[in-house]
Design a protein around this motif. Structure first.
Motif, PDB file in Angstrom:
ATOM      1  N   GLU A 192      -3.701  -4.605  -3.095  1.00 51.33           N
ATOM      2  CA  GLU A 192      -3.608  -3.170  -2.899  1.00 51.33           C
ATOM      3  C   GLU A 192      -2.301  -2.684  -3.488  1.00 51.33           C
ATOM      4  O   GLU A 192      -1.268  -3.318  -3.324  1.00 51.33           O
ATOM      5  CB  GLU A 192      -3.639  -2.893  -1.401  1.00 51.33           C
ATOM      6  CG  GLU A 192      -3.635  -1.447  -1.038  1.00 51.33           C
ATOM      7  CD  GLU A 192      -3.815  -1.311   0.457  1.00 51.33           C
ATOM      8  OE1 GLU A 192      -2.816  -1.022   1.129  1.00 51.33           O
ATOM      9  OE2 GLU A 192      -4.938  -1.518   0.932  1.00 51.33           O
ATOM     10  N   VAL A 225       0.813  -0.331  -3.502  1.00 55.35           N
ATOM     11  CA  VAL A 225       1.563   0.453  -2.533  1.00 55.35           C
ATOM     12  C   VAL A 225       2.316   1.549  -3.283  1.00 55.35           C
ATOM     13  O   VAL A 225       2.995   1.285  -4.264  1.00 55.35           O
ATOM     14  CB  VAL A 225       2.555  -0.433  -1.745  1.00 55.35           C
ATOM     15  CG1 VAL A 225       3.369   0.398  -0.776  1.00 55.35           C
ATOM     16  CG2 VAL A 225       1.811  -1.540  -1.024  1.00 55.35           C
ATOM     17  N   TYR A 249       5.173   4.488  -3.168  1.00 55.84           N
ATOM     18  CA  TYR A 249       6.379   4.865  -2.450  1.00 55.84           C
ATOM     19  C   TYR A 249       6.771   6.296  -2.792  1.00 55.84           C
ATOM     20  O   TYR A 249       6.503   6.772  -3.888  1.00 55.84           O
ATOM     21  CB  TYR A 249       7.543   3.931  -2.812  1.00 55.84           C
ATOM     22  CG  TYR A 249       7.347   2.532  -2.318  1.00 55.84           C
ATOM     23  CD1 TYR A 249       7.735   2.169  -1.035  1.00 55.84           C
ATOM     24  CD2 TYR A 249       6.758   1.560  -3.125  1.00 55.84           C
ATOM     25  CE1 TYR A 249       7.548   0.874  -0.564  1.00 55.84           C
ATOM     26  CE2 TYR A 249       6.571   0.269  -2.666  1.00 55.84           C
ATOM     27  CZ  TYR A 249       6.969  -0.056  -1.385  1.00 55.84           C
ATOM     28  OH  TYR A 249       6.778  -1.331  -0.922  1.00 55.84           O
ATOM     29  N   TYR A 284      -0.014  -0.885   7.991  1.00 54.93           N
ATOM     30  CA  TYR A 284       0.788   0.291   7.658  1.00 54.93           C
ATOM     31  C   TYR A 284       1.671   0.723   8.822  1.00 54.93           C
ATOM     32  O   TYR A 284       2.357   1.736   8.727  1.00 54.93           O
ATOM     33  CB  TYR A 284      -0.110   1.463   7.251  1.00 54.93           C
ATOM     34  CG  TYR A 284      -1.005   1.133   6.099  1.00 54.93           C
ATOM     35  CD1 TYR A 284      -0.481   0.847   4.850  1.00 54.93           C
ATOM     36  CD2 TYR A 284      -2.380   1.070   6.263  1.00 54.93           C
ATOM     37  CE1 TYR A 284      -1.304   0.519   3.797  1.00 54.93           C
ATOM     38  CE2 TYR A 284      -3.216   0.747   5.214  1.00 54.93           C
ATOM     39  CZ  TYR A 284      -2.663   0.470   3.980  1.00 54.93           C
ATOM     40  OH  TYR A 284      -3.487   0.142   2.939  1.00 54.93           O
ATOM     41  N   HIS A 310       6.936   4.159   2.271  1.00 57.42           N
ATOM     42  CA  HIS A 310       5.651   3.863   1.623  1.00 57.42           C
ATOM     43  C   HIS A 310       4.620   4.852   2.165  1.00 57.42           C
ATOM     44  O   HIS A 310       4.649   5.246   3.329  1.00 57.42           O
ATOM     45  CB  HIS A 310       5.199   2.413   1.833  1.00 57.42           C
ATOM     46  CG  HIS A 310       4.911   2.031   3.242  1.00 57.42           C
ATOM     47  ND1 HIS A 310       3.729   2.324   3.875  1.00 57.42           N
ATOM     48  CD2 HIS A 310       5.660   1.385   4.150  1.00 57.42           C
ATOM     49  CE1 HIS A 310       3.761   1.865   5.101  1.00 57.42           C
ATOM     50  NE2 HIS A 310       4.925   1.303   5.307  1.00 57.42           N
ATOM     51  N   PRO A 352      -2.560   4.657   1.452  1.00 56.50           N
ATOM     52  CA  PRO A 352      -3.455   4.798   0.304  1.00 56.50           C
ATOM     53  C   PRO A 352      -4.487   5.898   0.547  1.00 56.50           C
ATOM     54  O   PRO A 352      -5.064   5.993   1.630  1.00 56.50           O
ATOM     55  CB  PRO A 352      -4.121   3.424   0.193  1.00 56.50           C
ATOM     56  CG  PRO A 352      -4.052   2.871   1.578  1.00 56.50           C
ATOM     57  CD  PRO A 352      -2.786   3.413   2.184  1.00 56.50           C
TER      58      PRO A 352
END
Length: 153
Positions: A26, A28, A30, A102, A121, A124
């Motif tokens: 996945e 990430v 930021y 998360y 972060h 998604p």
């Protein structure tokens, strides 16, 4: 005998294909801003912003300070602040238990090239789960606002 040799020789290939299907990658994303505001002021504003968004601080790691306390004079500041809202945590975990990765939310602050960096972060927004995508699209603006408030001059 030949069939057994072929089957035996192909087992590592089959196993590696099965292992690959279990891997999940996945990207990430930021969100980061820089500020020339004093570091301690950024941390104080970060705490205010987190509280104003109805989150509770669950942890604060002052990595730079601890390293300096152990004798590394002039070591720069590095902090991680973790925060959570249990109502929102319940919502996202009911959407998918995989969202535990998360949590808690976190913001890092550190000094680099005479600036203070504030970074978090984002969740998604383009997963295969429409409910998670919707949640992320509602949560990410709050995360950006927290970072922006802390870094605002």
């Amino acid at each position: 005998m030949f069939k057994r040799a072929v089957i035996f020789a192909s087992l590592p290939l089959i196993a590696s294909c099965a292992a690959q299907s279990l891997l999940h990658t996945e990207e990430v994303t930021y969100y980061q801003v820089e500020t020339s505001k004093p570091y301690d002021e950024v941390l104080a504003e970060l705490e205010v912003a987190i509280a104003e968004h109805n989150f509770r601080i669950t942890g604060h790691s002052r990595v730079g300070k601890v390293i300096r306390d152990r004798g590394a004079t002039n070591f720069p500041e590095y902090d991680t602040v973790q925060f959570c809202n249990l109502t929102l945590a319940k919502v996202v975990l009911e959407i998918t238990p995989h969202a535990i990765g998360y949590m808690p939310c976190n913001v890092v602050t550190y000094q680099f090239d005479g600036k203070t960096i504030v970074r978090t972060h984002l969740l998604p927004e383009d997963t295969g789960n429409p409910a998670l995508n919707k949640f992320a699209k509602e949560m990410n603006p709050q995360l950006r606002q927290i970072v922006d408030f802390a870094a605002e001059q």
